[in-house]
Design an enzyme around this catalytic site. Structure first.
Site, PDB file in Angstrom:
ATOM      1  N   ARG A 249     -15.115  12.268   7.283  1.00 37.77           N
ATOM      2  CA  ARG A 249     -13.851  12.938   7.630  1.00 37.77           C
ATOM      3  C   ARG A 249     -13.435  13.909   6.536  1.00 37.77           C
ATOM      4  NH1 ARG A 249      -9.916   8.428   8.041  1.00 37.77           N
ATOM      5  NH2 ARG A 249      -8.397  10.075   8.351  1.00 37.77           N
TER       6      ARG A 249
ATOM      7  N   HIS B 172       0.852  -1.192   0.000  1.00 37.47           N
ATOM      8  CA  HIS B 172       0.000   0.000   0.000  1.00 37.47           C
ATOM      9  C   HIS B 172       0.885   1.238   0.000  1.00 37.47           C
ATOM     10  CE1 HIS B 172      -3.415   2.613   0.849  1.00 37.47           C
ATOM     11  NE2 HIS B 172      -2.617   3.247   1.689  1.00 37.47           N
TER      12      HIS B 172
ATOM     13  N   SER C 194      -8.154   3.514   8.886  1.00 36.00           N
ATOM     14  CA  SER C 194      -8.809   3.528   7.573  1.00 36.00           C
ATOM     15  C   SER C 194      -8.049   2.637   6.586  1.00 36.00           C
ATOM     16  CB  SER C 194      -8.869   4.963   7.046  1.00 36.00           C
ATOM     17  OG  SER C 194      -9.382   4.978   5.738  1.00 36.00           O
TER      18      SER C 194
ATOM     19  N   LYS D 165      -9.198  -1.846   5.478  1.00 33.01           N
ATOM     20  CA  LYS D 165      -9.356  -2.394   4.126  1.00 33.01           C
ATOM     21  C   LYS D 165      -8.288  -3.419   3.815  1.00 33.01           C
ATOM     22  CE  LYS D 165      -9.383   1.853   2.939  1.00 33.01           C
ATOM     23  NZ  LYS D 165      -9.450   3.224   2.407  1.00 33.01           N
TER      24      LYS D 165
ATOM     25  N   ASP E 267     -15.544   2.036   7.221  1.00 29.24           N
ATOM     26  CA  ASP E 267     -14.484   2.931   6.772  1.00 29.24           C
ATOM     27  C   ASP E 267     -14.977   3.830   5.661  1.00 29.24           C
ATOM     28  OD1 ASP E 267     -11.745   3.946   6.240  1.00 29.24           O
ATOM     29  OD2 ASP E 267     -12.079   2.901   4.353  1.00 29.24           O
TER      30      ASP E 267
END
Lengths: 438, 438
Positions: A167, A81, A182, A186, A160
């Site tokens: 947010r 990620h 967050s 995932k 999320d």
């Protein structure tokens, strides 16, 4: 659990109980707890923080708000990620590389907003590519090709999705525990056994300061480990754009050139992004297969050189309906084009990634607000990297768009020139993009 | 003004521009800015504060969101505001006293919630009394009787009403700038030239610590002065209940007894609350009429002794439809009653106002949530004050209610006993309730 009491507790800087965090998030997801209470709690978390235990619980309840994918125990699985940069097309190289090394890579990817590009948008530049898969299609693509890049489905971490949307409008994005929960809710739901984080740091990144990036990297690794996964993170340089290309189609094309061995590694920007792709893939492989990092690196170099990684990427694209021939034909020659030339002579000292991203955005490469249309052909392709020598009139970059007035291109060119800083004396390009290892 | 940018600015602890504050509050009041953004900003203000200029601007925009009452320039006008305590019936003594001294007193009063009683509820114990007046009726009552106690109309500071309701559910009540702007937006809109604040401090008050109460008192005075009013504040002791009576009807009755000169000033609790009423009224008079505090005090003593203050109160009650004869008849003898006796001998060292309030609430004297019905007859009437000597079996208090099972009364009695602390040696009652003067 009284939501008001929980909010007041956090406002006073006291840690929340696990039960309070779970009931609050579940109540918000089901609609029992209104947005105004959730945004007040989110702001209290921004201001007062959360400890590791609270962050792990928040991550867990958001992850469990939806489906959690499971893979056969014998399959080594991993994902990478990135916290988001400019010209960041590494997922098209790193993920296929890891898959080529025998690691299954279930990778849920996001859309771009503002100056940060989104992997999902870039993939949609490939005619026919379906980035939105059902959970079953996603599972099947990973099982069959070793790899899938698809958007978060409705079934994954709905808490999320709802919280992130809130947010985004309430100024509560910038909080390490909220960012970590967050991302991890995932990524953990993908079911991969190993997670590698590329935390970008610098002018073109969300985190501009090294200490903030390192704090985020540590929190991501700690949270992954708390959830029973193997994890590592690299904090990497995002002062200048990654590689030459910033723009949806041009980034896919640059990644393909690297995968196909057609990119010139004599160019520092391309060499640096290739090396970082290999390093990230090697971390995925070594964590997923529990081998040494040196062995994993050697394997990655081999699988890149012999075309296995390129084959994995092509197989995934085909499985998700994409047509790379049509892609090449469509973006071979952009209809609107403008060459930006240097008005100075000297050495390129820096290229401001954020300014490059803003110019690409102004040409249509991104969205100012959710739902905006994207021009896949739009973007900035640099002709030089940091350290390159330029003379008066040397090409600095090419601006592209599907359809743009010459005036608009010229204005964008004027903006882009401001992204470059020059030096009279020689400048060394960085030896590596890796700033620190977590 | 981008609401999200303004929220982020405050989250980072930076002061907001006046234009940002005005546009945010006006947007929220008109419904353009959603609750979730307002509650995020309110929480950021709770955590990061506001400076004096920001607080003054916030007060001003909330005040200007509705009607602002104007009085003839020649009329001395003043009001007193209490931050809320237990057994606090001073508005029924102080305000009429100031009116008897020739000061016009337009006083908008609130309802009770939780353990804090509300002046509006107490007044409704008087049969026929209309606490909800139109703005015109409010103006006329003040003009004709020198005094009106009525609830905030829809026309006064609607921004505050909307914001307060949101803060109440989002855990964002405890913030000096938000409290100050909420109180002052209403009090300034009343149009009085002088404002006196009774900031309660101790077990039965919102502010438990002296330094917090003094900070609030200073902010209230500074905000009033910034808006061009004369102002003063007393920080006063709210560890023990004020006087003997806590309960809607019993507090009105106690105030009437003091106004009518029928209360025994030999009892310390009654003497202390009478003295505080006089001190607050004297501050109102001296500020409104620009006379010395000593002269104002002497005048207040005289107007209390000669029945002028009682006459003002009676005139106001009559003007607002109240029937004090019916009141006396109705609450002369409560149908359910329980005498709490001492199980210790010694001296009363302290009486915990919050516990007394909780018992009164459990008997039906207040609301657990907005809209709950109130039993005007319910309450706790103390038989002793701090410093009094008690023996085994001496009466400590009487519990009353319109209708309560003996078991419920006995349970409440058990709770109430825990509010008392005793000492073997003699204890001095406080000489005055005034802790500090601002």
């Amino acid at each position: 659990m009284n939501p008001k009491i929980a909010i007041e507790k956090k406002r006073e800087g006291r840690p929340l109980d696990d039960a309070e965090i779970r009931e609050f998030v579940n109540g918000f997801t089901s609609g029992e707890i209104p947005d105004c209470q959730m945004s007040a709690l989110a702001m209290a978390i921004c201001c007062k923080g959360m400890d590791e235990r609270e962050t792990a619980t928040l991550t867990d309840v958001m992850m469990r708000s939806g489906e959690m994918i499971r893979w056969p125990d014998a399959t080594p699985t991993a994902d990478k990620h990135s916290t988001g940069g400019v010209g960041d097309k590494l997922s098209f190289i790193t993920q296929p590389l890891a898959a080529a090394c025998g690691v299954s890579v279930p990778s849920l990817v996001g859309r771009g907003l503002g100056t940060t590009g989104g992997t999902a948008d870039k993939l949609e530049a490939i005619p026919g590519f379906r980035v939105s898969l059902s959970l079953d299609e996603f599972r099947r693509t990973v099982a069959e090709t070793g790899l899938s890049l698809a958007t978060q489905t409705d079934e994954i971490a709905p808490a999320d999705r709802k919280l992130y949307a809130l947010r985004d409008v309430t100024g509560t994005v910038a909080s390490i525990p909220l960012i970590v929960s967050s991302i991890l809710s995932k990524k953990l739901a993908e079911g991969a056994g190993a997670l590698v984080f590329d935390v970008k740091c610098g002018a073109g990144a969300f985190m501009r300061r090294r200490e903030d990036a390192e704090e985020l990297a540590c929190a991501l690794v700690a949270g992954s480990k708390a959830a029973g996964r193997r994890a590592a993170a690299l904090v990497t340089d995002m002062d200048a754009p990654l590689g030459f290309a910033t723009g949806n189609a041009s980034e896919v094309a640059e990644a393909l050139a690297i995968l196909d061995g057609k990119a010139d590694l004599g160019d520092a920007p391309v060499r640096l992004e290739t090396e970082l792709s290999i390093e990230l893939a090697a971390l995925m492989v070594s964590l997923a297969k529990e081998t040494s990092l040196d062995d994993a690196r050697a394997m990655c170099r081999e699988k890149l050189a012999d075309g296995s990684a390129a084959a994995k990427f092509r197989a995934m694209v085909a499985a998700q309906g994409g047509d790379l021939d049509a892609f090449s034909a469509r973006f071979a020659e952009p209809s609107a084009k403008f060459r930006v030339q240097s008005m100075r002579s000297g050495y390129v000292a820096s290229i401001d990634a954020r300014k490059v991203a803003e110019v690409a955005l102004s040409l249509g490469a991104g969205r100012a607000k959710p739902g905006d249309a994207i021009d896949f052909a739009a973007g900035v392709t640099l002709a030089v990297g940091v350290g390159d020598r330029v003379g008066l009139g040397s090409p600095l970059a090419t601006l592209t768009a599907s359809d743009a007035e010459p005036d608009a291109l010229e204005e964008a060119a004027g903006e882009l020139v401001g992204a470059f800083a020059f030096s009279r004396g020689p400048v060394e390009p960085p030896a590596s993009l890796v700033i620190s290892r977590i």
